[in-house]
Design an enzyme around this catalytic site. Structure first.
Site, PDB file in Angstrom:
ATOM      1  N   LYS A 128     -11.245  -4.842  10.514  1.00 46.92           N
ATOM      2  CA  LYS A 128     -10.218  -4.354  11.447  1.00 46.92           C
ATOM      3  C   LYS A 128     -10.241  -5.150  12.760  1.00 46.92           C
ATOM      4  O   LYS A 128      -9.187  -5.515  13.285  1.00 46.92           O
ATOM      5  CB  LYS A 128     -10.400  -2.856  11.706  1.00 46.92           C
ATOM      6  CG  LYS A 128      -9.970  -1.996  10.522  1.00 46.92           C
ATOM      7  CD  LYS A 128      -8.488  -2.169  10.231  1.00 46.92           C
ATOM      8  CE  LYS A 128      -8.065  -1.584   8.912  1.00 46.92           C
ATOM      9  NZ  LYS A 128      -6.676  -1.925   8.551  1.00 46.92           N
ATOM     10  N   GLY A 177       0.830  -1.218   0.000  1.00 44.82           N
ATOM     11  CA  GLY A 177       0.000   0.000   0.000  1.00 44.82           C
ATOM     12  C   GLY A 177       0.854   1.254   0.000  1.00 44.82           C
ATOM     13  O   GLY A 177       0.449   2.303   0.495  1.00 44.82           O
ATOM     14  N   TYR A 187     -15.526  -2.441   6.846  1.00 46.82           N
ATOM     15  CA  TYR A 187     -14.156  -2.023   7.173  1.00 46.82           C
ATOM     16  C   TYR A 187     -13.855  -2.306   8.649  1.00 46.82           C
ATOM     17  O   TYR A 187     -12.829  -2.901   8.995  1.00 46.82           O
ATOM     18  CB  TYR A 187     -14.008  -0.532   6.861  1.00 46.82           C
ATOM     19  CG  TYR A 187     -12.679   0.071   7.198  1.00 46.82           C
ATOM     20  CD1 TYR A 187     -11.520  -0.330   6.539  1.00 46.82           C
ATOM     21  CD2 TYR A 187     -12.569   1.077   8.156  1.00 46.82           C
ATOM     22  CE1 TYR A 187     -10.295   0.254   6.835  1.00 46.82           C
ATOM     23  CE2 TYR A 187     -11.350   1.667   8.452  1.00 46.82           C
ATOM     24  CZ  TYR A 187     -10.220   1.249   7.793  1.00 46.82           C
ATOM     25  OH  TYR A 187      -9.011   1.842   8.082  1.00 46.82           O
ATOM     26  N   GLY A 202      -0.587   4.514  -1.281  1.00 46.11           N
ATOM     27  CA  GLY A 202      -1.757   5.060  -0.603  1.00 46.11           C
ATOM     28  C   GLY A 202      -1.428   6.280   0.246  1.00 46.11           C
ATOM     29  O   GLY A 202      -0.291   6.777   0.235  1.00 46.11           O
ATOM     30  N   GLN A 203      -2.422   6.735   0.994  1.00 46.18           N
ATOM     31  CA  GLN A 203      -2.261   7.992   1.745  1.00 46.18           C
ATOM     32  C   GLN A 203      -1.103   7.905   2.745  1.00 46.18           C
ATOM     33  O   GLN A 203      -0.225   8.753   2.763  1.00 46.18           O
ATOM     34  CB  GLN A 203      -3.554   8.330   2.500  1.00 46.18           C
ATOM     35  CG  GLN A 203      -3.488   9.690   3.180  1.00 46.18           C
ATOM     36  CD  GLN A 203      -4.491   9.847   4.317  1.00 46.18           C
ATOM     37  OE1 GLN A 203      -5.082   8.881   4.774  1.00 46.18           O
ATOM     38  NE2 GLN A 203      -4.682  11.061   4.767  1.00 46.18           N
TER      39      GLN A 203
HETATM   40  N1  SER Z   1      -9.778   7.165   8.043  1.00 46.83           N
HETATM   41  C1  SER Z   1     -10.448   5.894   8.006  1.00 46.83           C
HETATM   42  C2  SER Z   1     -11.748   5.986   7.324  1.00 46.83           C
HETATM   43  O1  SER Z   1     -12.354   7.038   7.382  1.00 46.83           O
HETATM   44  C3  SER Z   1     -10.645   5.377   9.400  1.00 46.83           C
HETATM   45  O2  SER Z   1      -9.667   4.449   9.682  1.00 46.83           O
HETATM   46  O3  SER Z   1     -12.179   5.035   6.768  1.00 46.83           O
END
Ligand code: SER
Length: 329
Positions: free
Chosen positions: A156, A17, A152, A20-21
């Protein structure tokens, strides 16, 4: 406070990744700390920034295909993985099947490679998304209810459990933090619920107006990228004997609502106008904490953030303002 200088034998690092950010800023920071040749950036698309492209080795990896990870670990004699490849919360609600596949099967593949090849250390981030509507929302404790309502968040929590399992069952030294929303001036995030807090800077500088997808009073925990990088490296360099947890350290810097962020930006751009049109992401935000108790991280590995809301806003506006002046925004 900056990180202490690194001494000792450099780890051989793979960052998934990396485009990515977080990866696009963590990778250069790791290269600076451990030597460019010791840090392999990996992604599934071409890196747009010259720093990532030319600053050290780059490889294509699809984390859902274990052989692509194995090949890079083998080729570069990797002993440490920072596993950042993931689908974020809002994108995950649009495609929950993909979120499960990338976030769970990707992590499982990384952990299996780490187990089989006896890697020294793995970093895998969790998130405030691991919490849910039944979790206490203020000063959220380290040990608390984990019943998220997003895919998500489900990935996690599952990931935290899986990482801890690999530590206790196989001795894989996996470490992780529950990141709050991360704000950064380099690579814009994609598909998150906290992303408004990045988008607003671009719109404020370019158009002096922003249409926010969350309600103005939605308070969420946030952190500026330099602190995110510091925390990540600090945890990875901490003595294992000092850690009382492994993959789920609460982590915090500051909290604010969209209205509070707008008020702070207005100190620099007084004619910024913000409208509020909450969409499906409001429900996600409403299921997350407002603030986090990160005393375990502070106690175990000396965590302490450097930035607050005011210093983050000033720095973001300076960095993005400069890019705008150079025609790069
Ligand atoms: N920044 C992430 C999101 O907004 C949170 O882990 O999905």
């Amino acid at each position: 406070m900056a990180l202490k200088a690194f001494t000792g034998k450099s780890p051989r690092i793979l960052v998934t990744g990396a485009v990515g950010q977080i990866g696009s800023e963590l990778t250069p920071a790791l290269r600076q700390r451990y030597g460019a040749e010791n840090v392999v950036a990996a992604g599934h698309k071409k890196p747009p920034s010259p720093e990532l492209r030319d600053g050290g080795p780059f490889e294509f990896i699809d984390v859902t295909r274990r052989e692509t990870i194995e090949a890079v670990v083998e080729k570069y004699n990797i002993d440490t993985i920072y596993h950042l490849a993931a689908i974020l919360s809002a994108a995950g609600e649009k495609n929950p099947q993909l979120a499960w596949d990338v976030n769970i099967n990707g992590l499982y593949n990384v952990l299996e490679v780490a187990r089989e090849r006896k890697l020294a250390r793995v970093f895998c981030p969790s998130s405030i998304a691991a919490f849910g509507p039944e979790t206490p929302r203020d000063n959220t404790p380290q040990e608390t209810v984990l019943r998220p309502r997003t895919m998500y968040g489900v990935t996690k929590v599952t990931g935290e459990l899986l990482c801890d399992y690999y530590f206790y069952r196989f001795g894989v030294d996996v470490r992780g933090v529950r990141y709050p929303g991360i704000i950064s001036s380099e690579t814009p995030p994609g598909g998150g619920t906290t992303d408004y807090a990045v988008e607003i800077f671009y719109e404020a500088i370019k158009h002096k107006r922003y249409n926010c997808f969350l309600r103005e009073d939605t308070v969420l925990p946030m952190m500026y990228m330099p602190d995110c990088i510091k925390a990540t490296i600090q945890l990875m360099e901490a003595d294992l004997s000092r850690l009382t947890r492994h993959s789920d350290y609460n982590l915090a810097a500051f909290s604010f609502s969209p209205a509070e962020l707008v008020a702070e930006i207005k100190k620099h751009i007084p004619d910024l106008a913000c409208t509020y049109n909450p969409d499906f992401r409001q429900q996600i935000a409403d299921s997350w904490p407002r603030s986090i108790d990160d005393s375990a991280a502070r106690r175990d590995w000396g965590w302490k953030p450097d930035y607050d809301l005011a210093s983050m806003v000033a720095d973001m506006l300076e960095k993005l303002g400069k890019k705008h002046a150079e025609g790069k925004l």
